[in-house]
Design an enzyme around this catalytic site. Sequence first.
Site: not given
Length: 307
Positions: A133, A184
């Site tokens: 992330d 992402r």
Amino acid sequence: MSILKEPILKLSKSARMKNFVSHNRIGRSAARRFVAGETLEDALKAARDMNKLGIHVSLDYLGENVFSEAESVASTEQYLNLLGMIAREKLDANISVKLTALGLDVDRRLCLNNITAVLTRARDLGGIFVRIDMESSEYTERTIDIFKELWQSGFRNTGTVLQSYMYRTEDDVHTMIELKARVRLCKGAYLEPPTVAYAEKSDTDSNYVKCMQQLLDNGNYPGFATHDEKIINQILDYVKAQNIPAEKFEFQMLYGIRRDLQKKLAGLGYNVRAYVPYGSQWYPYLMRRMAERPANLFFMLNNAWRG
């Protein structure tokens, strides 16, 4: 309501407010809308429930910015256990990891060793995907550097996150396309200075669409993290115009937000993944959700008023 974003994000760093909300019935109740719970079993139950709806899952153990080796090892063990349970229960799930949870603020080598252990276990369990992330701009360069080092070491069961409010993101998209790494794409949820990030939503949205098109044209199974129906419709229009099959990408949304839209897209045959966080360190995550969409704050206050 965008004027509320900055003060809410500042409150996310307030120890006093964290203590108040964490020990307040209303605050804890509101968190359960956006967080699966505090235990591993809570997370697994949420994953099972989402899978029954035909929705993929990305599980994340909350607890970023640890400042000791012991805490980083504990976070790593939590992820190793989580991977084992995903494999054991044959869940349609992967995991999302923040490098500061694995000790990036303590020591880079410690963090690298911890994420390597997680990736190795995930690979050994059948190639479970691990999303690294993205955090605030303070960590962007270091996160991408560590990701590239892992990629060059041969790990292909990993990808990262890029934020469209960052000026640098289009260049980073090109880098990830060249690597054939999974991305992402999100807008970004941290309070950033105008020296590194767009201040206007319209600029962030425009950059999102530009990067989205590049990833659809040349990327490797991109994930588009957004609840913005205008952008979702632009994605749908683009894939239709370019004859891009639905299996070449996925929509990603947060647990507890726009459940109706998640089920609608899944029902139309698109891949949808819900990001499901869990753990006791839910306060900063909750405040970022309030800042991203202040309507969430009014939802919380309305429910508090109604009891």
